[in-house]
Scaffold this motif. Structure first.
Motif, PDB file in Angstrom:
ATOM      1  N   GLY A   1       0.959  -1.292  -0.242  1.00  0.00           N
ATOM      2  CA  GLY A   1       0.242   0.143   0.354  1.00  0.00           C
ATOM      3  C   GLY A   1       0.575   1.194  -0.163  1.00  0.00           C
ATOM      4  O   GLY A   1       2.314   1.187   0.072  1.00  0.00           O
ATOM      5  N   GLU A   2       0.073   2.028   0.151  1.00  0.00           N
ATOM      6  CA  GLU A   2       0.997   3.878   0.241  1.00  0.00           C
ATOM      7  C   GLU A   2       1.194   4.091   1.515  1.00  0.00           C
ATOM      8  O   GLU A   2       0.347   3.489   2.485  1.00  0.00           O
ATOM      9  CB  GLU A   2       0.680   5.182   0.174  1.00  0.00           C
ATOM     10  CG  GLU A   2      -0.351   4.291  -1.869  1.00  0.00           C
ATOM     11  CD  GLU A   2       1.087   4.612  -2.607  1.00  0.00           C
ATOM     12  OE1 GLU A   2       1.555   6.321  -1.998  1.00  0.00           O
ATOM     13  OE2 GLU A   2       0.830   4.383  -3.650  1.00  0.00           O
ATOM     14  N   PRO A   3       2.270   4.650   1.681  1.00  0.00           N
ATOM     15  CA  PRO A   3       2.415   4.612   3.133  1.00  0.00           C
ATOM     16  C   PRO A   3       2.230   5.870   4.130  1.00  0.00           C
ATOM     17  O   PRO A   3       1.654   6.878   3.129  1.00  0.00           O
ATOM     18  CB  PRO A   3       4.516   5.155   2.928  1.00  0.00           C
ATOM     19  CG  PRO A   3       4.275   4.992   1.307  1.00  0.00           C
ATOM     20  CD  PRO A   3       3.568   4.794   0.968  1.00  0.00           C
ATOM     21  N   ASP A   4       1.441   5.916   5.710  1.00  0.00           N
ATOM     22  CA  ASP A   4       0.861   6.740   5.559  1.00  0.00           C
ATOM     23  C   ASP A   4       1.459   7.537   6.963  1.00  0.00           C
ATOM     24  O   ASP A   4       2.269   6.543   7.975  1.00  0.00           O
ATOM     25  CB  ASP A   4      -0.430   6.189   6.433  1.00  0.00           C
ATOM     26  CG  ASP A   4      -1.512   7.041   6.819  1.00  0.00           C
ATOM     27  OD1 ASP A   4      -1.559   8.514   6.940  1.00  0.00           O
ATOM     28  OD2 ASP A   4      -2.349   6.657   8.098  1.00  0.00           O
ATOM     29  N   ILE A   5       1.765   9.241   7.119  1.00  0.00           N
ATOM     30  CA  ILE A   5       3.061   9.202   8.028  1.00  0.00           C
ATOM     31  C   ILE A   5       1.861   9.391   9.745  1.00  0.00           C
ATOM     32  O   ILE A   5       0.981   9.872   9.232  1.00  0.00           O
ATOM     33  CB  ILE A   5       3.500  10.430   7.182  1.00  0.00           C
ATOM     34  CG1 ILE A   5       4.448  10.034   6.071  1.00  0.00           C
ATOM     35  CG2 ILE A   5       4.608  11.010   8.632  1.00  0.00           C
ATOM     36  CD1 ILE A   5       5.036  11.658   5.380  1.00  0.00           C
ATOM     37  N   GLU A   6       3.014   9.099  10.311  1.00  0.00           N
ATOM     38  CA  GLU A   6       2.217   9.301  11.421  1.00  0.00           C
ATOM     39  C   GLU A   6       2.835  10.209  12.073  1.00  0.00           C
ATOM     40  O   GLU A   6       4.213  10.695  12.056  1.00  0.00           O
ATOM     41  CB  GLU A   6       2.046   8.170  12.600  1.00  0.00           C
ATOM     42  CG  GLU A   6       1.127   7.023  11.750  1.00  0.00           C
ATOM     43  CD  GLU A   6       1.028   6.030  13.264  1.00  0.00           C
ATOM     44  OE1 GLU A   6       2.380   5.579  14.223  1.00  0.00           O
ATOM     45  OE2 GLU A   6       1.093   5.128  12.551  1.00  0.00           O
TER      46      GLU A   6
ATOM     47  N   GLU B   1      11.836  -0.848  -6.883  1.00  0.00           N
ATOM     48  CA  GLU B   1      11.241   0.053  -5.362  1.00  0.00           C
ATOM     49  C   GLU B   1       9.912   0.005  -5.160  1.00  0.00           C
ATOM     50  O   GLU B   1       9.462   0.045  -6.518  1.00  0.00           O
ATOM     51  CB  GLU B   1      11.483   1.963  -5.725  1.00  0.00           C
ATOM     52  CG  GLU B   1      11.093   2.164  -4.789  1.00  0.00           C
ATOM     53  CD  GLU B   1      10.915   4.258  -4.982  1.00  0.00           C
ATOM     54  OE1 GLU B   1      10.551   4.684  -5.012  1.00  0.00           O
ATOM     55  OE2 GLU B   1      11.960   4.135  -5.293  1.00  0.00           O
ATOM     56  N   ALA B   2       9.299  -0.337  -4.181  1.00  0.00           N
ATOM     57  CA  ALA B   2       7.768  -0.440  -4.085  1.00  0.00           C
ATOM     58  C   ALA B   2       6.888   0.505  -3.388  1.00  0.00           C
ATOM     59  O   ALA B   2       5.719   0.715  -3.001  1.00  0.00           O
ATOM     60  CB  ALA B   2       7.710  -2.164  -2.828  1.00  0.00           C
ATOM     61  N   ALA B   3       7.553   1.391  -3.193  1.00  0.00           N
ATOM     62  CA  ALA B   3       7.067   2.842  -2.061  1.00  0.00           C
ATOM     63  C   ALA B   3       8.041   3.538  -1.579  1.00  0.00           C
ATOM     64  O   ALA B   3       9.281   3.155  -1.593  1.00  0.00           O
ATOM     65  CB  ALA B   3       6.302   2.095  -0.844  1.00  0.00           C
ATOM     66  N   ARG B   4       7.830   5.479  -1.469  1.00  0.00           N
ATOM     67  CA  ARG B   4       8.560   6.098  -1.174  1.00  0.00           C
ATOM     68  C   ARG B   4       7.786   7.507  -0.295  1.00  0.00           C
ATOM     69  O   ARG B   4       6.716   7.020  -0.521  1.00  0.00           O
ATOM     70  CB  ARG B   4       9.149   6.599  -2.447  1.00  0.00           C
ATOM     71  CG  ARG B   4       9.212   7.551  -1.865  1.00  0.00           C
ATOM     72  CD  ARG B   4      10.497   8.070  -3.787  1.00  0.00           C
ATOM     73  NE  ARG B   4      11.377   7.684  -4.657  1.00  0.00           N
ATOM     74  CZ  ARG B   4      12.192   7.846  -4.327  1.00  0.00           C
ATOM     75  NH1 ARG B   4      12.883   8.869  -3.455  1.00  0.00           N
ATOM     76  NH2 ARG B   4      13.698   7.089  -4.786  1.00  0.00           N
TER      77      ARG B   4
ATOM     78  N   VAL C   1       7.529   8.409  12.300  1.00  0.00           N
ATOM     79  CA  VAL C   1       7.133   6.934  11.386  1.00  0.00           C
ATOM     80  C   VAL C   1       6.418   6.755  10.697  1.00  0.00           C
ATOM     81  O   VAL C   1       5.213   7.693  10.356  1.00  0.00           O
ATOM     82  CB  VAL C   1       6.382   5.737  12.532  1.00  0.00           C
ATOM     83  CG1 VAL C   1       8.073   5.785  13.495  1.00  0.00           C
ATOM     84  CG2 VAL C   1       5.973   6.142  13.170  1.00  0.00           C
ATOM     85  N   ALA C   2       6.313   5.886   9.394  1.00  0.00           N
ATOM     86  CA  ALA C   2       4.935   6.123   8.278  1.00  0.00           C
ATOM     87  C   ALA C   2       4.684   4.034   8.769  1.00  0.00           C
ATOM     88  O   ALA C   2       5.599   3.192   8.538  1.00  0.00           O
ATOM     89  CB  ALA C   2       5.307   5.986   6.893  1.00  0.00           C
ATOM     90  N   ARG C   3       3.287   4.023   8.192  1.00  0.00           N
ATOM     91  CA  ARG C   3       2.143   2.547   8.077  1.00  0.00           C
ATOM     92  C   ARG C   3       2.454   2.416   6.716  1.00  0.00           C
ATOM     93  O   ARG C   3       1.819   3.411   6.303  1.00  0.00           O
ATOM     94  CB  ARG C   3       1.703   3.028   9.030  1.00  0.00           C
ATOM     95  CG  ARG C   3       1.808   2.970  10.424  1.00  0.00           C
ATOM     96  CD  ARG C   3       0.999   2.391  11.614  1.00  0.00           C
ATOM     97  NE  ARG C   3       1.667   2.863  13.008  1.00  0.00           N
ATOM     98  CZ  ARG C   3       1.095   1.427  13.828  1.00  0.00           C
ATOM     99  NH1 ARG C   3       0.973   0.690  13.196  1.00  0.00           N
ATOM    100  NH2 ARG C   3       1.375   2.005  14.982  1.00  0.00           N
ATOM    101  N   VAL C   4       3.116   1.540   6.152  1.00  0.00           N
ATOM    102  CA  VAL C   4       2.277   0.419   5.114  1.00  0.00           C
ATOM    103  C   VAL C   4       1.742  -0.570   5.061  1.00  0.00           C
ATOM    104  O   VAL C   4       2.431  -1.890   5.555  1.00  0.00           O
ATOM    105  CB  VAL C   4       3.629   0.576   4.554  1.00  0.00           C
ATOM    106  CG1 VAL C   4       4.502   0.220   4.791  1.00  0.00           C
ATOM    107  CG2 VAL C   4       2.901   0.393   2.513  1.00  0.00           C
ATOM    108  N   LYS C   5       0.156  -0.590   4.964  1.00  0.00           N
ATOM    109  CA  LYS C   5       0.053  -2.530   4.373  1.00  0.00           C
ATOM    110  C   LYS C   5       0.793  -3.079   3.459  1.00  0.00           C
ATOM    111  O   LYS C   5       1.128  -2.428   2.261  1.00  0.00           O
ATOM    112  CB  LYS C   5      -1.135  -1.809   3.977  1.00  0.00           C
ATOM    113  CG  LYS C   5      -2.179  -1.767   4.878  1.00  0.00           C
ATOM    114  CD  LYS C   5      -2.117  -2.124   6.754  1.00  0.00           C
ATOM    115  CE  LYS C   5      -4.155  -1.810   6.967  1.00  0.00           C
ATOM    116  NZ  LYS C   5      -4.357  -3.063   8.317  1.00  0.00           N
TER     117      LYS C   5
END
Length: 257
Positions: free
Chosen positions: A173-178, A206-209, A217-221
């Protein structure tokens, strides 16, 4: 003689790289003195019972040291022989979890580009690992099947490792910054990590940036879908790279059809 040896036990959510604020303390072992050439089992003073959360993956970290041989780089098994890590998947009572939330943490004291890279490989006829009375779980063998150390044993079992198109039967998924802080490393640990930067190293596609502010931190599914080859297995190796430095990684196993 190693006097006053003690182990410290932590766990953390699945992460590309564990930083101090990601880890939660479980407990300690009593201090013991170990004679030269002898071994001792160090038992945590508090039991740990993992809780299932959708897509639950946990990283266990144990640090062992004594006053005469102290820990130097906490949570870094790649930098310090006093640190050990084992990753676990917590299964749902009604069946296996196929997805997880991966934490990407910027361990540096400045804004940095963080990327997630992916390499995948297949092990045809992986079902041959069943019934051999191995001293490790077949899943552990598969996750490390591309390690040169296992080349001989796998060949003896009639198994081979094949590179495949990265990302087959895997979604990211897309990274979600916390807004929460990651509690980055101290200056010396940052210096050690930055010393490993190699601009020529190929970490894979590359799969996500994401651009992460200092110590955030960021969370990615991520999730592995059932598929692949009949009787075989697909392994996906994810690597977190922050400011050109390999911070850590995670591996996922796609269930066979």
């Amino acid at each position: 003689m190693a006097p006053g040896v003690r182990a410290t036990f932590h766990f953390a959510e699945a992460a590309g790289g564990i930083v101090p604020s990601n880890a939660q303390l479980i407990g300690y072992s009593p201090r013991v003195s170990i004679p030269a050439g002898q071994v001792e089992t160090l038992v945590c003073d508090k039991p740990w019972t993992p809780l299932y959360v959708a897509g639950s993956h946990e990283c266990l970290v144990v640090e062992v040291s004594c006053p005469a041989d102290p820990l130097q780089y906490s949570f870094r098994p790649d930098l310090d022989r006093h640190v050990g890590q084992r990753n676990m998947t917590i299964l749902e009572p009604k069946g296996p979890a196929l997805s997880s939330t991966l934490i990407l943490a910027n361990p540096f004291a400045y804004e940095a580009v963080t990327t997630l890279h992916l390499r995948s490989f297949a092990v045809p006829n992986a079902e041959r690992l069943l019934g051999f009375g191995l001293h490790v779980r077949p899943a552990d063998v598969l996750l490390h099947a591309d390690d040169e150390v296992l080349a001989g044993p796998l060949e003896a079992l009639g198994l081979e490792v094949i590179d495949v198109e990265p990302g087959d039967y895997l979604w990211v998924g897309e990274p979600d910054i916390e807004e929460s802080q990651a509690g980055g490393y101290d200056e010396e640990t940052q210096r050690q990590l930055l010393g490993r930067r190699d601009p020529e190293h190929d970490f894979g596609p590359e799969a996500a940036r994401v651009v992460l502010p200092p110590a955030t931190v960021a969370r990615v599914k991520v999730g592995a879908e059932p598929g692949g080859m009949q009787g075989g297995a697909l392994v996906h190796r994810l690597t977190q790279v922050t400011d050109g430095v390999d911070v850590g990684g995670y591996a996922l196993l796609s269930p066979c059809q």
